[in-house]
Design an enzyme around this catalytic site. Structure first.
Site, short mmCIF file in Angstrom:
data_model
loop_
_atom_site.label_atom_id
_atom_site.label_comp_id
_atom_site.label_asym_id
_atom_site.label_seq_id
_atom_site.Cartn_x
_atom_site.Cartn_y
_atom_site.Cartn_z
N ASP A 1 0.61 -1.18 0.06
CA ASP A 1 -0.13 -0.11 0.12
C ASP A 1 0.78 1.30 0.22
O ASP A 1 1.90 1.36 0.52
CB ASP A 1 -0.94 -0.16 1.44
CG ASP A 1 -2.07 0.94 0.86
OD1 ASP A 1 -2.27 1.34 0.03
OD2 ASP A 1 -2.66 1.17 2.14
N GLY B 1 -0.18 5.47 -4.33
CA GLY B 1 -0.71 6.80 -4.66
C GLY B 1 -0.16 8.03 -3.94
O GLY B 1 0.18 9.08 -4.44
N HIS C 1 2.13 3.48 -9.06
CA HIS C 1 2.15 1.95 -9.23
C HIS C 1 3.37 1.48 -9.98
O HIS C 1 3.43 0.26 -9.77
CB HIS C 1 0.94 1.71 -10.00
CG HIS C 1 -0.55 2.15 -9.37
ND1 HIS C 1 -0.58 1.72 -7.94
CD2 HIS C 1 -1.58 2.75 -9.64
CE1 HIS C 1 -1.89 2.27 -7.42
NE2 HIS C 1 -2.41 2.93 -8.61
N TRP D 1 -11.67 -1.87 -8.18
CA TRP D 1 -12.48 -1.35 -9.36
C TRP D 1 -13.10 -0.08 -9.36
O TRP D 1 -13.77 0.56 -10.19
CB TRP D 1 -13.53 -2.38 -10.02
CG TRP D 1 -12.87 -3.85 -10.18
CD1 TRP D 1 -13.04 -4.87 -9.43
CD2 TRP D 1 -12.19 -4.12 -11.26
NE1 TRP D 1 -12.49 -5.98 -9.94
CE2 TRP D 1 -11.82 -5.56 -11.25
CE3 TRP D 1 -11.90 -3.47 -12.49
CZ2 TRP D 1 -11.07 -6.13 -12.18
CZ3 TRP D 1 -11.14 -4.08 -13.56
CH2 TRP D 1 -10.81 -5.55 -13.50
N LEU E 1 10.63 -20.48 -4.89
CA LEU E 1 9.60 -19.80 -4.48
C LEU E 1 8.52 -19.86 -5.18
O LEU E 1 8.22 -19.80 -6.19
CB LEU E 1 10.06 -18.11 -4.24
CG LEU E 1 9.13 -17.14 -3.91
CD1 LEU E 1 8.98 -17.07 -2.38
CD2 LEU E 1 9.72 -15.72 -4.27
C1 IPE Z 1 -5.46 -2.88 -0.21
O1 IPE Z 1 -5.17 -1.55 -0.53
C2 IPE Z 1 -5.36 -3.43 -1.72
C3 IPE Z 1 -4.18 -3.65 -2.48
C4 IPE Z 1 -3.01 -3.33 -1.72
C5 IPE Z 1 -4.25 -4.27 -3.46
P1 IPE Z 1 -6.29 -0.47 -0.63
O2 IPE Z 1 -5.44 0.93 -0.61
O3 IPE Z 1 -7.11 -0.69 -1.85
O4 IPE Z 1 -6.96 -0.32 0.60
P2 IPE Z 1 -7.77 0.86 1.75
O5 IPE Z 1 -8.85 1.30 0.58
O6 IPE Z 1 -7.02 1.74 2.13
O7 IPE Z 1 -8.80 0.04 2.67
C1 IPE Z 2 -1.63 0.30 -3.24
O1 IPE Z 2 -1.42 1.48 -3.27
C2 IPE Z 2 -1.80 -0.35 -4.82
C3 IPE Z 2 -3.10 -0.64 -4.90
C4 IPE Z 2 -4.35 -0.66 -4.34
C5 IPE Z 2 -3.41 -1.25 -6.44
P1 IPE Z 2 -2.69 2.58 -3.28
O2 IPE Z 2 -2.90 2.93 -4.58
O3 IPE Z 2 -3.64 2.20 -2.37
O4 IPE Z 2 -1.73 3.81 -2.60
P2 IPE Z 2 -2.39 4.89 -1.60
O5 IPE Z 2 -2.80 4.11 -0.62
O6 IPE Z 2 -3.60 5.78 -2.47
O7 IPE Z 2 -1.31 5.80 -1.34
MG MG Z 3 -4.15 2.45 -0.62
#
Ligand code: IPE
Ligand code: IPE
Ligand code: MG
Length: 258
Positions: free
Chosen positions: A38, A41, A55, A87, A149
């Site tokens: 996570d 973004g 990403h 999505w 792995l």
């Molecule tokens: C969880 O992260 C999903 C992935 C890492 C693929 P999100 O960013 O989607 O989760 P929330 O929205 O913070 O709970």
């Molecule tokens: C995790 O990073 C990747 C996916 C969920 C695909 P995020 O895109 O959720 O990044 P933040 O949480 O918005 O920083």
């Molecule tokens: Mg996130």
């Protein structure tokens, strides 16, 4: 599995890693590490760039995580790369992620083969764009005989949906008479999940400081140790990975006992 590669000192070169290595217990390496990757973004936003830029940087870090798991002798690495809830993100971000999967899978296949990595996918592939689905299927197929792995990629994965699917298939077995409801055990449920045959994660790492599960492996993490790292995923290097493994090693796992 106590089998870290002999050249561990050449893999970890920073001062931080060297001091961390001194406290690594080579006989208490987790067998299965699961990661909620996570913070992509936020990483991009800090740089004034679009989310997809984050990403891309995050995808490059998966290679680093694979290298760490191999170096440490970890047998299973499960990475949450796209959830059933993702999505709902803006269309251009979803499209960007879906084409990034294709790009990364095609680019990394050779290196996965060289490293003897077996790729598995959990989640509903049928909803993916055709090219993305094909890239995953190709990667799974080409690596299926590998013996190193096991890399489990969770894509369009949600633990609740996975449980619904498990319940449906158990119900069908009861309906047709091949299973009696009184014979359903916790193991029956585990064996009907998409993670059947994969041991439960010993440690669940979540990056970016968020303290939630976000619909990941709800059943399987019953006794996993949760390690939250404040590092955003694109900055999650081998040193931070090592720090998380050591944090796991400092936990006293009790499994409900004393
Ligand atoms: C969880 O992260 C999903 C992935 C890492 C693929 P999100 O960013 O989607 O989760 P929330 O929205 O913070 O709970
Ligand atoms: C995790 O990073 C990747 C996916 C969920 C695909 P995020 O895109 O959720 O990044 P933040 O949480 O918005 O920083
Ligand atoms: Mg996130």
């Amino acid at each position: 599995m106590a089998n870290p590669a002999k050249d561990i000192a050449s893999f970890y070169t920073s001062e931080r890693a060297k001091s961390l290595l001194a406290s690594l217990d080579e006989y208490n390496i987790p067998r299965h590490v699961a990661i909620i990757m996570d913070g992509n973004g936020r990483w991009a936003k800090k740089r004034g760039k679009p989310r997809v830029f984050g990403h891309k940087a995050g995808a490059a870090m998966v290679r680093e995580a694979i290298a760490s798991t191999i170096e440490l002798g970890i047998e299973y690495l499960t990475i949450y790369s796209f959830s059933t809830e993702n999505w709902t993100r803006p269309e251009d971000e979803v499209k960007g992620i879906m084409s990034l999967f294709v790009e990364v899978l095609e680019r990394e296949l050779k290196s996965l083969q060289e490293k003897d990595v077996r790729v598995k996918v959990i989640g509903d592939k049928s909803a993916l764009p055709a090219k993305t689905r094909a890239a995953f299927e190709n990667c799974v197929d080409k690596t299926k005989e590998n013996k190193g792995l096991t890399l489990v990629v969770a894509v369009n994965y949600g633990a609740r949906t996975d449980l619904v699917n498990a319940v449906r298939s158990i119900a069908t077995e009861v309906e047709v008479g091949s299973l009696r409801s009184e014979d359903i055990t916790t193991d029956t449920i585990a064996q009907h999940l998409s993670t059947a045959k994969i041991p439960d994660p010993d440690v669940l790492i979540r990056t970016s400081g968020e303290m939630r599960i976000s619909n990941f492996l709800l059943y399987e993490i019953a006794y996993s140790e949760i390690v939250v790292s404040d590092t955003l995923w694109p900055d999650f290097d081998r040193d931070e990975f090592l720090a998380c493994v050591i944090a796991f090693q400092h936990r006293a796992r009790r499994f409900g006992g004393v």
